[in-house]
Structures are given as structure tokens and as C-alpha cells.
Write a protein that holds these residues in place. Sequence first.
Motif, short mmCIF file in Angstrom:
data_model
loop_
_atom_site.label_atom_id
_atom_site.label_comp_id
_atom_site.label_asym_id
_atom_site.label_seq_id
_atom_site.Cartn_x
_atom_site.Cartn_y
_atom_site.Cartn_z
N TRP A 1 8.78 2.39 1.42
CA TRP A 1 7.95 1.33 1.99
C TRP A 1 6.56 1.81 2.36
N TYR A 2 6.49 2.83 3.21
CA TYR A 2 5.15 3.17 3.69
C TYR A 2 4.27 3.74 2.59
N ILE A 3 4.80 4.66 1.81
CA ILE A 3 3.95 5.28 0.77
C ILE A 3 3.45 4.20 -0.19
N GLU A 4 4.29 3.24 -0.51
CA GLU A 4 3.85 2.17 -1.42
C GLU A 4 2.74 1.33 -0.78
N ALA A 5 2.92 1.04 0.51
CA ALA A 5 1.88 0.28 1.22
C ALA A 5 0.61 1.10 1.34
N ALA A 6 0.80 2.41 1.53
CA ALA A 6 -0.36 3.29 1.72
C ALA A 6 -1.24 3.30 0.48
N LYS A 7 -0.63 3.12 -0.69
CA LYS A 7 -1.43 3.14 -1.93
C LYS A 7 -2.51 2.06 -1.88
N ILE A 8 -2.16 0.88 -1.34
CA ILE A 8 -3.13 -0.20 -1.23
C ILE A 8 -4.23 0.18 -0.24
N GLU B 1 -10.64 2.82 0.63
CA GLU B 1 -11.59 3.88 0.98
C GLU B 1 -12.07 3.76 2.43
N GLY B 2 -13.05 4.57 2.79
CA GLY B 2 -13.60 4.50 4.14
C GLY B 2 -12.59 4.83 5.21
N ASP B 3 -12.80 4.23 6.40
CA ASP B 3 -11.94 4.54 7.54
C ASP B 3 -10.47 4.25 7.27
N GLN B 4 -10.22 3.13 6.58
CA GLN B 4 -8.82 2.79 6.36
C GLN B 4 -8.13 3.88 5.52
N ALA B 5 -8.83 4.40 4.54
CA ALA B 5 -8.27 5.47 3.72
C ALA B 5 -8.03 6.72 4.57
N PHE B 6 -8.99 7.01 5.45
CA PHE B 6 -8.83 8.19 6.32
C PHE B 6 -7.59 8.04 7.21
N TYR B 7 -7.50 6.89 7.92
CA TYR B 7 -6.38 6.73 8.84
C TYR B 7 -5.02 6.65 8.11
N THR B 8 -5.06 6.15 6.90
CA THR B 8 -3.83 6.13 6.11
C THR B 8 -3.41 7.56 5.74
N ALA B 9 -4.35 8.34 5.24
CA ALA B 9 -4.04 9.72 4.87
C ALA B 9 -3.58 10.50 6.10
N TRP B 10 -4.23 10.22 7.21
CA TRP B 10 -3.88 10.90 8.46
C TRP B 10 -2.45 10.54 8.89
N THR B 11 -2.12 9.25 8.75
CA THR B 11 -0.76 8.81 9.08
C THR B 11 0.27 9.47 8.15
N GLN C 1 -0.02 -9.67 5.83
CA GLN C 1 0.74 -8.71 5.01
C GLN C 1 0.90 -9.15 3.56
N LYS C 2 0.15 -10.20 3.22
CA LYS C 2 0.24 -10.76 1.86
C LYS C 2 0.00 -9.69 0.80
N GLN C 3 -0.97 -8.82 1.07
CA GLN C 3 -1.32 -7.80 0.07
C GLN C 3 -0.14 -6.86 -0.21
N TYR C 4 0.61 -6.54 0.87
CA TYR C 4 1.76 -5.64 0.65
C TYR C 4 2.83 -6.32 -0.19
N ILE C 5 3.10 -7.59 0.17
CA ILE C 5 4.16 -8.30 -0.56
C ILE C 5 3.79 -8.40 -2.04
N GLU C 6 2.54 -8.79 -2.29
CA GLU C 6 2.09 -8.90 -3.68
C GLU C 6 2.25 -7.58 -4.42
N GLN C 7 1.83 -6.51 -3.74
CA GLN C 7 1.84 -5.21 -4.40
C GLN C 7 3.27 -4.69 -4.60
#
Length: 903
Positions: A657-664, A669-679, A792-798
Amino acid sequence: MPEHTLPKAYNFKDTEEKVYSWWENSGYFQPSNDPQKPDFDPTKKPFVISIPPPNITGGLHLGHAMFVAIEDLMIRYHRMLGEPTLWVPGSDHAGIATQLQIEKALAGEGKTREDIGRDAFIERAWIWKEKYGGIITQQIRRLGASCDWTRERFTLDVGLSRSVREAFVNLYEKGLIYRGPRLINWSPNLRTAVSDLEVEHSQESGKLYFFKYRLAENPEEYLPVATTRPETILGDTAVAVHPEDERFKKYVGKKVIVPILDREIPVIADESVDRDFGGGALKVTPAHDPTDYEIAQRHNLDLINILNRDITINENGGPYQGLHRDDCRKKIWEDMAEKGLVLKEEPYTLNVPRSQRGGEIVEPMISEQWFVDIKPLAEKAIRAVKDGRITIVPDYFTKVYFNWMENIQDWCISRQLWWGHRIPVWYCDDCGKMMVKREDPASCEHCGSTLIHQDEDVLDTWFSSGLWPFSTLGWPDQTDDLKYFYPTSVMETGYDILFFWVARMIMSGLEFLGEAPFHTVYLHGLIRDENGQKMSKTKGNVIDPLIVMDEYGTDALRFTLLVGSTSGKDTNLSVKKVEANRNFANKLWNAARFVISAIEKAPAKAEKDPVWTPADEYIHARMRQTIRDVNRLFESYQFGEAGRQIYEFFWSEFADWYIEAAKIQLDKEGDQAFYTAWTLMRVLDKCLRLLHPFTPFVTEELWGHLKHTCQEKSAEYFPEDGWTDALITAKWPESKLEEKWEILAVENFSKATIDHTRGFRLLKTVAKIPANRRLTGSIIASENFHTLLNEQKQYIEQLAKIKGLVISEGIPDAEEYQNYPSESISSIGSLAFLIMEKTSDSKELIEKLDKDLAETKGQIERIEKLLSSDFAEKAPASVVDKEREKLANYQETAAKIREQLGK
Ligand SMILES: [Zn+2]
């Protein structure tokens, strides 16, 4: 770790060896607080385990793998908790087993142990030990055991021999060791006494022989007596009857005549006599039967031993002297028949005592042996468990323990072997007196004669292993190790040696050091095959841990053993399970590779404070919950369940679940990418820590790569306690109190993303649409949930591979909606619709169904043909049944497809 490029696949072969020697050479296996080192702090409480010393004769089997896995898990866990940990390794000289090995080698040369003499024999045994004794410890290293090898011990080494002497002399001086004629179990093949625990009883068919015990005063009158072993008549010293048996009351106090030997013996009354057995009167042979021995004690009867140590009849057997037991049995019965003493013979099921090791019939025999008067020791050991100084896990073994300890018999500690601790008793050839000494004497302390000789016997191997928790720390000397590391913490071993070993350690620890040797006894079960059968060479179902490790890696084997085990219960093991856990190691590897490459690509730092996404909050919350659960389970010794929970968390919640969501999120990029990688970094780090005690190699290797990547990247990527040298000494994740946001975060992500993704996936499966084919989706839900779903629409779609997801409140009027496949999502009462693009979808669907039907028909034909051949008669019923079952399944499938196709 020297290397830092992460290979595509996990190569456990290279990793295991490299990582193990790195740990050992870096000193991680030694206690972090060590009395042998300068900055030692005696106030820090250590965690200590003494390894159950494997026999030097043994090759690694699953039993070893099990205890190593559990103990190493405990040691690694406590090491990560920051406690000074010590796991003392060593091996056991294994008296009987080793002696048999040497005798076997001698037999190959056509010699016996007597031919070469005691000294040469011992010398050979040591050479054998030097050559083969290290194999088992090498194999234990392969399992990843983080023992302190600088403190390795052997039960026959100099220090431990001193402990054994001290223990013997100490007990002797307290009057708790005595020598005497006692009934022992004599093993004729091993030519030694064996303990009750080493005797197994088997049901075998034999005969019951009925004969006459004639009255001395009137040989016409007799008592009918039955026996299963007629030769023992030669050693009878009484005939016993029940005091209330009307048939025989009148004979009590009179004399009867022993057949053939014509000795007169008394008729006695004893309540233990079973009136329904045989003729109702019991012949009493105290020197060769435990029950008779007890009767003899009550009535002060003579003990007459009729056997030599080679099971021939001795001088007490009159005309039968020199005959083998079995020949004597035949001969005496023939002679008695001739004299008219025989009544009849009947087939009878015997309870035959056999040697656990050699399998031969064990003879109860009166013999001069050394004994420990065990009751006073046992009483202390019972108290220690009753008052909670020692806890047994699982608890139900406590009752078994009490029961055994309360009925304990004196312990016969002498063995007629050569390999072992020789009994420290010397006899004077001049004055005949005895000495019991800590040091070898040169002369008799009574008369000064130098003509003295040491007792020929050695001590039972369990006598020395019973001292193991403190003999290994230097006792009887008050060494720094003994002062700091004793009492040890947990004794972990198989429940099958609770009495052989654990009980004896408790008794000796309390007796010699006045303190219980450990506070917890953790017992594991036996390992059986996948069908729950005991593993044995004859059944051919033995799994060799060395082969399994070669094939699937040590971590996979350890994880399988640990996750499959519950304290005190037997475990069923199959190679398939190990294979599945090898896949888990690979999953771990692939997930870590993803995380590492995500960190490499992500920004080095953030511009602003974090804005956590629903997916981030979900995984952080679940991580905190998992840590709490695992800690709770570890504290209550439920390691298997803890392992299962970490596995589930990692595989499903993090990787799926999380790794798949993290791909989106990373794509943004930017802060969201940083905090995702950090998580990703934080969660992976914690997972590796939690998994380390289970699968030490792959976790250490990955953690090294993760650490390196993060350190290269920036100072922003770090775990809570910073990067330490190695995972093996990194901090164990601490439980944090549950916070309100956690529950909400888990609920939100589960209700929206997880449940709806599952719903859409199910719809596709049912409609036989490839999972990756993007179809339009629609969710009909109450307006209360629209914000949640839109977030969370983006996660469901992805994750569900859905395009143009529309969220609305009511079902649109459009007629075709009636025909779209839908799934109701119970958690929020919504409906998920798959919008079928009629023409192309249905055409594709029909083609696929046609193809499936053809395949299924092919299978049906194949099995029908098979079942009509002679296979059905020749193959085992279970195999045939399986084929029938397959056939039924295929027929059912075919029917379903036809229905869908409207055919
Ligand atoms: Zn003397």
C-alpha cells in the motif's frame, strides 16, 4: 560495511559469511559492559543466556536450529535494548555417545576398549574431539548465533572439571552423596547404568509362565505364581500375597521352596499385591524388579543378584551359572516341567524396558553405584518455582515440573564408562578406607600408604551439564564474570529435557550458589514434518538445516522456525514454508532498493514544514501501532506472533500500500517528494530493526546500504537516534503512547483508498478484465464522504488502475448503469462501479472466455482418460482422490464459463 552499491538480487551466500565475520571481528558479540574491560560498570543489569551445549558428536539438526534461532532472537533483542548481553557458548563431552564413536572406530580395527586400556582410550577420545568436536560449533555460527566465542567452554575442560569436583565433594561432605547397592537400570550393550529417563518402555508380546511355589511343610500344597521372566526365580527371596486375600491368608508366615534351588523363603503379606494378576500370589525378586525392591525394603528381605554384567547367570544361580539370561529362561522352565512344577503358559503383553540409546532390553539389577540424595535439593527447587523466583513459559509445564520433582527418586550418578569426569574417590589397597578429594591425593590419608586407586566410574554427563550456568562463569572461583553474570536470565531449551537438564540446573544452582540460576525457563516444542509426524531417518522425512540454508539462506530458515513456533508447542515444518520466507527476504530486498533509489532521487531537504498526506499519516500510524504490538508480544515471549505481525505490516501495509502510494507522491517532486522519501526511510529503518532478531543477515546488509545512502544524501535523512555503527547494536524501536490522530489516520486511508481499491480490483477479477487495463470508475457515496474520497482519489485511480474516477451521490439515470458491474463497500456504504466500454470490452471478454473454456475442456478430457486407465487401480487412493477432486473442479469451472457465455 565496505560495499555500497546495492545488487539487484539478494545474494545470501556472500552476505552471510561477510556479515558474520564483520560482527564477530568488531566485537559486537561481547557484552557492551564487560568486567574484563576497564570502564566496567557493575550496576548495569546484564541479560545472560547459557547455550544448551550441543554434544560434540552431533551434526546440526533442526533442534539445534530452533534453540539457536530463539536464543539469538532474545539476545539480539536485549542487545538492541541497550542491555549488556552475554550468550555463553560451548559443547558437551556427551559420555555415552562419544564413547560409542571411539568404540566403533576401535571395532573397525578389531579391538575393544579393554584391549588398548583406559589411558590410550582417553587419548583417542581427545584426538577425536579435537578433530570433530568443533564441527557443531561451526554449524551454529552459520545460523547467525551471536555468542561470545571468546568465552566458549567445553564440559571436560580444566575449569569445568574443577567445578565438577567441587560439586561432588561439596555434596559428599554434606552427606548428600552416598554409595550403595541399589536397583539400577543396567544397559548390557553399553555396559553401564543408565538413568530412569534414559529408559523407554515398549509394549511387546511375550508369555506369562504359571508355576507352583510348594509349601516347605507340605510339598503337596502350593501357591500358584506367575512370572514373565522365569530365570528370576533364582533370585526370589519371598512370595507375597494380599493381606485380605482369603485364598492365601493361611500361608502368611509359612515357608515355601524356591524351585530347583530348594531354598526356603517366607510368604509375606503386602498391600501392593494385585490379587487379580496371575495366580494371585507374587514372587518377589528384589534385586531385579523395582516393585519387588520396594516390597523388600518394607519387609527387610534379602537381595540376591543373579546376573553378571554381561547378562549371564552368576554364582547365585546354582546349576545355571554361566548361562545367558535367555538360555537360562528356557532351561529352568524345562527343568521345572520335568519336576512337575509347571502349571501353564499364556500369551502376554509385556511392558519391556529398553535403552533409549541402544535399544536393548535394560535389566533392573542391584549394583554398587553412587547416588545423590536428591530430595533435599528438589525441595528447594520446588520452592523456587512456587514462590516465583523462577517462571516457566509456557505455564502449563509448571504442573509437570512439580509433579516430577515431588516424586523424584535418588539420582544414580555413576556410569561404567571411561569418557567423562572420573569420580573423585580413592580407595586404599592397604587399609581399605576411602577418600573423597578435590585434588588428586598421592597417599592414603588414613594410613599413609601410597597404594591407592581411583574409583573406576565416571559421572553421568548430566552431572556436569547441571552445573553449566555457573561452571562456565568460573565457579567455584568467585570470578568477575561469575559475580556479574550470575544468575543468568533465561534458560531456553526443548521441553523434552526439562528434567534431564533444566531441573538439575535449578537444583544445583540453588544448592551451590544459593540463588536460582535463571529467572525464566522458556521451553520450545519439537519440530515435526508438514503432516505433524515425528522426523526420523527410517521415515525419510528428516529436513537437514544445512541443506535448507544452502538453498534458501539462513534468514529464511530462522524466520520460518521462529514464526511457526509457540512456546511449548510442537511445530510442523515444510521446506515450502522456508521457500516462502526466502521470497519474503527478496521482497524486503526489493522494497529496500526502491526506498534507496527514491532517497537518491528526492530533494536533499524541504523548503517548508511538512504537510502529511493521508498515505503518510496512515503508514506512520500503523508503524507506531505495530511497534507497540511487537513490544507487548516480545515482553510476553510471543515471538512467533510478533514475527507474523511484522511480516504482515511490512508485506502488506508498507510494500503493497504505502510504497505504491509513495510512487504518486514522489512524482510530484518538491517538498512532497522529500517528505515521502523521508517517510520511506523512517519506516524501512524501523522495519529492519524489528526484523533484525528474526532475520539478522539481510536486515544488517540492507540497513548498511540505507544508512550509507542517507548519509551521502543529506543530514536530513536520519533515524530518531541518529546513524549508529551497525544494526546489531542499533536501538530497538520504543513503544509510544497511542495518539488520537493515529486511529483516524488508519481509518481514513483504509475506508477510502484500501477498501475502494480492493473493490475495483475484485470487479475486474470477476469480469475477467486484466488488472492493468484502465477502465473508467465511479463511486456512489453519501456526500459526507466526498471530501475523504476526493482527497484520496489519486491513490484509488493509481492503485486500482482506474481512470476518470467520478464520485457522486446518487446513481445516474442512465440505463446502462444497471448493467455495469458494481461492488458495495461496507465501511462507508458506498458502491463502486466499473464503467464497461461495451463493444471492445465485451468482445475481449468473450474471446477470453472462449479460450478459457477450451483449456478447461482439455483438462477434463485429460483427467477422464487418466481415471479410466489402470492408474486408478495402481496409484495410492489419496492420489486418485486428488485427481477426482481436480476433475470436479474443472467441471464446475466449465459450467460457470458456459453460463457467462450464455451457452
Ligand atoms: Zn590406607
